[in-house]
Enzyme design. Structure first.
Site, PDB file in Angstrom:
ATOM      1  N   HIS A   1       0.871  -1.184   0.000  1.00 32.99           N
ATOM      2  CA  HIS A   1       0.000   0.000   0.000  1.00 32.99           C
ATOM      3  C   HIS A   1       0.910   1.237   0.000  1.00 32.99           C
ATOM      4  CE1 HIS A   1      -2.736   2.952   1.983  1.00 32.99           C
ATOM      5  NE2 HIS A   1      -3.738   2.159   1.655  1.00 32.99           N
TER       6      HIS A   1
ATOM      7  N   LYS B   1      -9.792  -0.310  11.205  1.00 34.90           N
ATOM      8  CA  LYS B   1      -9.948  -1.545  10.413  1.00 34.90           C
ATOM      9  C   LYS B   1     -10.269  -2.727  11.327  1.00 34.90           C
ATOM     10  CE  LYS B   1      -7.029   0.009   6.684  1.00 34.90           C
ATOM     11  NZ  LYS B   1      -7.845   0.498   5.562  1.00 34.90           N
TER      12      LYS B   1
ATOM     13  N   CYS C   1      -4.855   2.604  -3.407  1.00 34.94           N
ATOM     14  CA  CYS C   1      -3.590   3.111  -2.844  1.00 34.94           C
ATOM     15  C   CYS C   1      -2.465   2.115  -3.062  1.00 34.94           C
ATOM     16  CB  CYS C   1      -3.719   3.456  -1.358  1.00 34.94           C
ATOM     17  SG  CYS C   1      -4.911   4.720  -1.021  1.00 34.94           S
TER      18      CYS C   1
HETATM   19  N1  PLP Z   1      -1.517  -0.618   4.781  1.00 36.06           N
HETATM   20  C1  PLP Z   1      -2.477  -1.339   4.195  1.00 36.06           C
HETATM   21  C2  PLP Z   1      -2.155  -2.709   3.670  1.00 36.06           C
HETATM   22  C3  PLP Z   1      -3.769  -0.824   4.077  1.00 36.06           C
HETATM   23  O1  PLP Z   1      -4.717  -1.531   3.474  1.00 36.06           O
HETATM   24  C4  PLP Z   1      -4.025   0.481   4.575  1.00 36.06           C
HETATM   25  C5  PLP Z   1      -5.359   1.073   4.419  1.00 36.06           C
HETATM   26  O2  PLP Z   1      -6.166   0.651   3.660  1.00 36.06           O
HETATM   27  C6  PLP Z   1      -2.984   1.180   5.197  1.00 36.06           C
HETATM   28  C7  PLP Z   1      -1.752   0.596   5.276  1.00 36.06           C
HETATM   29  C8  PLP Z   1      -3.208   2.529   5.765  1.00 36.06           C
HETATM   30  O3  PLP Z   1      -4.054   2.468   6.866  1.00 36.06           O
HETATM   31  P1  PLP Z   1      -4.687   3.784   7.490  1.00 36.06           P
HETATM   32  O4  PLP Z   1      -5.379   4.488   6.386  1.00 36.06           O
HETATM   33  O5  PLP Z   1      -5.617   3.273   8.530  1.00 36.06           O
HETATM   34  O6  PLP Z   1      -3.556   4.560   8.068  1.00 36.06           O
END
Ligand code: PLP
Length: 408
Positions: free
Chosen positions: A124, A228, A366
């Site tokens: 991501h 999440k 993302c």
């Molecule tokens: N890493 C992964 C694999 C994710 O799916 C996400 C969010 O979808 C994030 C990091 C970032 O999380 P947050 O937006 O809660 O900071």
């Protein structure tokens, strides 16, 4: 009796919501953010009603109650994520902030020109961009291990990219696009054997499915998001090896994180305080801890088995539809199904599904570099968790077929 999904659904008030036009909500976007059980909503309301005060600062009753609630939340979460005694939990705004903290602070203290940061092709942006930023500042280089056609990590390629130059490895435990669950045990064994790197794990997607447990593998940092894991937004945690955290320079200065301040300079407190400048999200921490307790209260093996059933059913049904391609078929993956339909824009599919009350996600999720690897600009993503039902999965398949019959 199997996992009682109907009983669990009653814990989540939003799931019985009727949308405009009398449609039932079918929420298939829990990977973006999960719904909240009533007990989490209550914990936040109770905090503001009964305990609201700033923490760590005053000797009055409310401040002491708020401090206790905040510190109890930290303890609950460290326990939930299996943090060993020599690890410390730092509250952050979420996985993004946790990863930025590791990149900026560990990176600043440990990276120099010629060093390497190893990621994977399935990351991501939250686990790419902070590393690119610190690489620019330090002269280090970002590399990515390849994935195989089924969406699993190519461990041979991963191993071949480890060397004495690798100073940080940061890997998602589970991919938000492919659903792949990476073999953290094997990954950490390779990292320890072939490099001096610190190992950081992005557990944003694995934690909501009971997979993020520091007792299960050897890593140095894990990053999680409250929202999440059925908790509130704006709160997360970085759990790191205390020795490493205490040797990292803080990246935000302010109240609560200092030992002493004078015009000559400032000294900092050890972790976690050195990374928690200013008034934190106290109610968020309380809500996140309540969410972890809620997860603990469920039959986790039953929940995982139920999610697997949802995955199997939906994958089998989508595979029967002409021109529909599923991205990510690794063994043991999460119930995250990214797909595209030949000749149809993902956004149009999502709009037509929405007309039937179904919420899925579309776009690059993302993960633009991964989209490039997959050879598509975007996909549709249906993500399931333990509160989804087989009826919802069947309805989704039926509405998808209907949408495609209109769009093709
Ligand atoms: N890493 C992964 C694999 C994710 O799916 C996400 C969010 O979808 C994030 C990091 C970032 O999380 P947050 O937006 O809660 O900071």
């Amino acid at each position: 009796m199997g996992f009682d999904v109907e009983k669990v659904r009653k814990d989540f008030p939003i799931l019985s919501k009727t949308l405009e036009g009398g449609k039932k909500l079918v929420y298939l976007d829990s990977s973006a953010t999960a719904q909240k059980p009533q007990c989490v909503i209550d914990a936040i309301v109770d905090f503001y009603r009964d305990k609201n005060s700033n923490i760590h600062r005053s000797a009055h009753a409310l401040s002491m109650a708020a401090t206790q609630a905040y510190e109890d939340a930290r303890k609950t979460l460290c326990g939930f994520f299996g943090a060993p005694k020599d690890f410390t939990g730092v509250f952050t705004r979420g996985t993004t902030e946790s990863l930025n903290l590791v990149a900026a602070c560990y990176g600043a203290a440990n990276l120099k020109e010629g060093d390497e940061i190893l990621l994977t092709q399935m990351e991501h942006h939250a686990n790419i961009v902070p590393w690119q930023m610190i690489a620019l500042r330090t002269g280090a280089r970002v590399r990515a291990a390849n994935i195989l056609p089924d969406g699993s990590l190519d461990l041979d390629d991963f191993k071949s990219k480890l060397s004495a130059r690798t100073k940080i490895v940061s890997v998602a435990q589970a991919s938000n696009v492919l659903g792949t669950v990476n073999p953290l045990g094997e990954i950490s064994a390779l990292v320890r054997k072939y490099s001096p790197a610190a190992l950081s794990m992005d557990a944003a997607q694995s934690a909501p499915h009971y997979l993020a447990n520091l007792g299960d593998f050897d890593c140095d940092f894990i990053s999680v998001s409250g929202h999440k894991c059925y908790g509130p937004t704006g709160i997360g945690m970085l759990i790191g090896r205390t020795e490493l955290l205490d040797a990292m320079p803080p990246y935000q200065g302010g109240g609560d994180m200092i030992d002493s301040v004078s015009w000559e300079g400032t000294t900092f407190r050890p972790s976690p305080e050195r990374f928690e400048a200013g008034t934190p999200n106290i109610a968020g921490a309380v809500g996140f801890a309540r969410a972890a307790q809620y997860m603990e209260s469920l039959d986790k093996n039953g929940a995982r088995a139920h999610e697997e059933e949802l995955l199997e059913f939906t994958t089998a049904e989508l595979s029967k539809i002409d021109g529909v391609k599923i991205f990510g078929r690794a063994k043991g993956k999460l119930a995250i199904i990214s797909f595209a339909a030949e000749g149809v824009h993902p956004h149009d599919i999502s709009s037509l599904l929405n007309a039937g009350g179904i919420g899925i996600r579309t776009g690059h999720h993302c993960a633009e570099p991964l989209m490039k690897t997959l050879g598509v600009p975007s996909t549709c993503r249906a993500s399931f968790t333990f509160y989804n039902t087989l009826e919802e999965a069947a309805y989704f398949v039926e509405r998808l077929k209907h949408a495609l019959s209109i769009l093709r």
